[in-house]
Write a protein that holds these residues in place. Structure first.
Motif, PDB file in Angstrom:
ATOM      1  N   MET A  65      -5.826  23.250 -17.250  1.00  0.00           N
ATOM      2  CA  MET A  65      -5.514  24.613 -16.823  1.00  0.00           C
ATOM      3  C   MET A  65      -4.334  24.589 -15.868  1.00  0.00           C
ATOM      4  N   GLY A  66      -3.431  25.527 -16.058  1.00  0.00           N
ATOM      5  CA  GLY A  66      -2.305  25.668 -15.154  1.00  0.00           C
ATOM      6  C   GLY A  66      -2.712  26.450 -13.913  1.00  0.00           C
ATOM      7  N   PHE A  67      -1.763  26.626 -13.016  1.00  0.00           N
ATOM      8  CA  PHE A  67      -2.022  27.307 -11.753  1.00  0.00           C
ATOM      9  C   PHE A  67      -2.526  28.728 -11.978  1.00  0.00           C
ATOM     10  N   GLU A  68      -1.812  29.521 -12.779  1.00  0.00           N
ATOM     11  CA  GLU A  68      -2.181  30.928 -12.989  1.00  0.00           C
ATOM     12  C   GLU A  68      -3.564  31.053 -13.619  1.00  0.00           C
ATOM     13  N   GLU A  69      -3.856  30.214 -14.610  1.00  0.00           N
ATOM     14  CA  GLU A  69      -5.181  30.240 -15.244  1.00  0.00           C
ATOM     15  C   GLU A  69      -6.282  29.906 -14.243  1.00  0.00           C
ATOM     16  N   THR A  70      -6.027  28.908 -13.415  1.00  0.00           N
ATOM     17  CA  THR A  70      -7.017  28.486 -12.425  1.00  0.00           C
ATOM     18  C   THR A  70      -7.255  29.593 -11.404  1.00  0.00           C
ATOM     19  N   ILE A  71      -6.181  30.231 -10.936  1.00  0.00           N
ATOM     20  CA  ILE A  71      -6.296  31.337  -9.982  1.00  0.00           C
ATOM     21  C   ILE A  71      -7.118  32.464 -10.602  1.00  0.00           C
ATOM     22  N   ARG A  77      -4.965  28.003   0.325  1.00  0.00           N
ATOM     23  CA  ARG A  77      -5.596  27.511  -0.910  1.00  0.00           C
ATOM     24  C   ARG A  77      -4.650  27.644  -2.091  1.00  0.00           C
ATOM     25  N   GLN A  78      -3.961  28.781  -2.157  1.00  0.00           N
ATOM     26  CA  GLN A  78      -3.059  29.002  -3.282  1.00  0.00           C
ATOM     27  C   GLN A  78      -1.893  28.013  -3.276  1.00  0.00           C
ATOM     28  N   TRP A  79      -1.281  27.783  -2.111  1.00  0.00           N
ATOM     29  CA  TRP A  79      -0.157  26.849  -2.035  1.00  0.00           C
ATOM     30  C   TRP A  79      -0.586  25.423  -2.370  1.00  0.00           C
ATOM     31  N   ILE A  80      -1.729  25.018  -1.841  1.00  0.00           N
ATOM     32  CA  ILE A  80      -2.224  23.663  -2.112  1.00  0.00           C
ATOM     33  C   ILE A  80      -2.548  23.513  -3.583  1.00  0.00           C
ATOM     34  N   LEU A  81      -3.222  24.500  -4.147  1.00  0.00           N
ATOM     35  CA  LEU A  81      -3.568  24.454  -5.569  1.00  0.00           C
ATOM     36  C   LEU A  81      -2.312  24.455  -6.437  1.00  0.00           C
ATOM     37  N   ARG A  82      -1.348  25.300  -6.094  1.00  0.00           N
ATOM     38  CA  ARG A  82      -0.087  25.343  -6.870  1.00  0.00           C
ATOM     39  C   ARG A  82       0.584  23.967  -6.861  1.00  0.00           C
ATOM     40  N   TYR A  83       0.683  23.377  -5.662  1.00  0.00           N
ATOM     41  CA  TYR A  83       1.326  22.061  -5.566  1.00  0.00           C
ATOM     42  C   TYR A  83       0.618  21.037  -6.453  1.00  0.00           C
ATOM     43  N   LEU A  84      -0.708  20.994  -6.398  1.00  0.00           N
ATOM     44  CA  LEU A  84      -1.454  20.006  -7.184  1.00  0.00           C
ATOM     45  C   LEU A  84      -1.387  20.278  -8.676  1.00  0.00           C
ATOM     46  N   LYS A  85      -1.339  21.533  -9.065  1.00  0.00           N
ATOM     47  CA  LYS A  85      -1.249  21.867 -10.490  1.00  0.00           C
ATOM     48  C   LYS A  85       0.146  21.572 -11.047  1.00  0.00           C
ATOM     49  N   GLY A  90      -8.749   3.372   1.542  1.00  0.00           N
ATOM     50  CA  GLY A  90      -8.997   4.215   2.707  1.00  0.00           C
ATOM     51  C   GLY A  90      -8.460   5.627   2.600  1.00  0.00           C
ATOM     52  N   SER A  91      -7.613   5.909   1.633  1.00  0.00           N
ATOM     53  CA  SER A  91      -7.110   7.278   1.484  1.00  0.00           C
ATOM     54  C   SER A  91      -7.291   7.741   0.047  1.00  0.00           C
ATOM     55  N   SER A  92      -7.872   8.911  -0.082  1.00  0.00           N
ATOM     56  CA  SER A  92      -8.072   9.486  -1.409  1.00  0.00           C
ATOM     57  C   SER A  92      -6.767  10.068  -1.912  1.00  0.00           C
ATOM     58  N   ARG A  93      -6.685  10.169  -3.221  1.00  0.00           N
ATOM     59  CA  ARG A  93      -5.576  10.861  -3.866  1.00  0.00           C
ATOM     60  C   ARG A  93      -6.184  12.044  -4.605  1.00  0.00           C
ATOM     61  N   PHE A  94      -5.368  13.044  -4.866  1.00  0.00           N
ATOM     62  CA  PHE A  94      -5.887  14.256  -5.486  1.00  0.00           C
ATOM     63  C   PHE A  94      -5.125  14.553  -6.764  1.00  0.00           C
ATOM     64  N   ASP A  95      -5.880  14.964  -7.770  1.00  0.00           N
ATOM     65  CA  ASP A  95      -5.360  15.170  -9.119  1.00  0.00           C
ATOM     66  C   ASP A  95      -5.591  16.617  -9.517  1.00  0.00           C
ATOM     67  N   GLY A  96      -4.519  17.326  -9.828  1.00  0.00           N
ATOM     68  CA  GLY A  96      -4.613  18.711 -10.261  1.00  0.00           C
ATOM     69  C   GLY A  96      -5.044  18.866 -11.699  1.00  0.00           C
ATOM     70  N   ASN A  97      -5.166  17.758 -12.417  1.00  0.00           N
ATOM     71  CA  ASN A  97      -5.635  17.787 -13.802  1.00  0.00           C
ATOM     72  C   ASN A  97      -7.145  17.625 -13.788  1.00  0.00           C
ATOM     73  N   GLU A  98      -7.855  18.720 -13.987  1.00  0.00           N
ATOM     74  CA  GLU A  98      -9.305  18.719 -13.899  1.00  0.00           C
ATOM     75  C   GLU A  98      -9.995  18.232 -15.179  1.00  0.00           C
ATOM     76  N   THR A  99      -9.233  17.995 -16.234  1.00  0.00           N
ATOM     77  CA  THR A  99      -9.834  17.556 -17.498  1.00  0.00           C
ATOM     78  C   THR A  99     -10.195  16.069 -17.436  1.00  0.00           C
ATOM     79  N   GLU A 100     -11.047  15.643 -18.349  1.00  0.00           N
ATOM     80  CA  GLU A 100     -11.387  14.222 -18.441  1.00  0.00           C
ATOM     81  C   GLU A 100     -10.170  13.484 -18.990  1.00  0.00           C
ATOM     82  N   HIS A 101      -9.732  12.473 -18.263  1.00  0.00           N
ATOM     83  CA  HIS A 101      -8.600  11.656 -18.702  1.00  0.00           C
ATOM     84  C   HIS A 101      -8.643  10.343 -17.931  1.00  0.00           C
TER      85      HIS A 101
END
Length: 147
Positions: A4-10, A24-32, A80-91
């Motif tokens: 899902m892209g940013f607009e779909e997720t929003i 939330r929107q800026w962080i989500l946009r950046y990750l997407k 020690g540091s997590s990374r974050f992935d804007g791709n929520e699908t299984e991959h």
């Protein structure tokens, strides 16, 4: 499942009654929009360019909330540091042992392999995480120059 892209997720979050603050929107946009699997500190650095007053605590809290909602994924590699992935699908991921780069790879074959095994064992797969470790192309080039 399609990413899902940013607009779909929003739109989905709004439909589910989720409060969408500007942070939330800026962080989500950046990750997407990125494929780089940033740390919270990297997200903070990038989002601060648009929202100068955002605190690191807000970024951490927002990342935690978005992860709980299932719209982003948290990846931990034991450093020690997590990374974050804007791709929520299984991959699956390719992870460089030297520089830490994480690259998404689509792996529909994994589900074809796991499904019969899970069925045979009476197991219902909810999610999976598959990673391959090695050396990325850039680090290989760097090694070649050094040798």
């Amino acid at each position: 499942m399609q990413r899902m892209g940013f607009e779909e997720t929003i739109a989905e979050l709004r439909a589910n009654g989720v409060r969408l603050t500007p942070q939330r929107q800026w962080i989500l946009r950046y990750l997407k929009e990125t494929h780089s699997h940033p740390t919270a500190e990297q997200v903070h650095h990038e989002v601060s360019k648009a929202l100068g007053g955002i605190s690191l605590a807000t970024v951490y809290n927002t990342l935690h909330t978005l992860t709980k909602m299932g719209v982003i994924r948290e990846l931990s590699y034991g450093d020690g540091s997590s990374r974050f992935d804007g791709n929520e699908t299984e991959h699956a991921h390719l992870v460089c042992d030297q520089c830490g780069t994480v690259i998404d790879i689509e792996s529909p074959e994994v589900e074809q392999i796991l499904s019969p095994e899970a069925t045979r064992n009476g197991f219902n797969i909810r999610a999976y995480r598959l990673e391959f470790y090695g050396v990325c192309e850039d680090c290989q080039k760097e090694q070649a120059v050094e040798n």
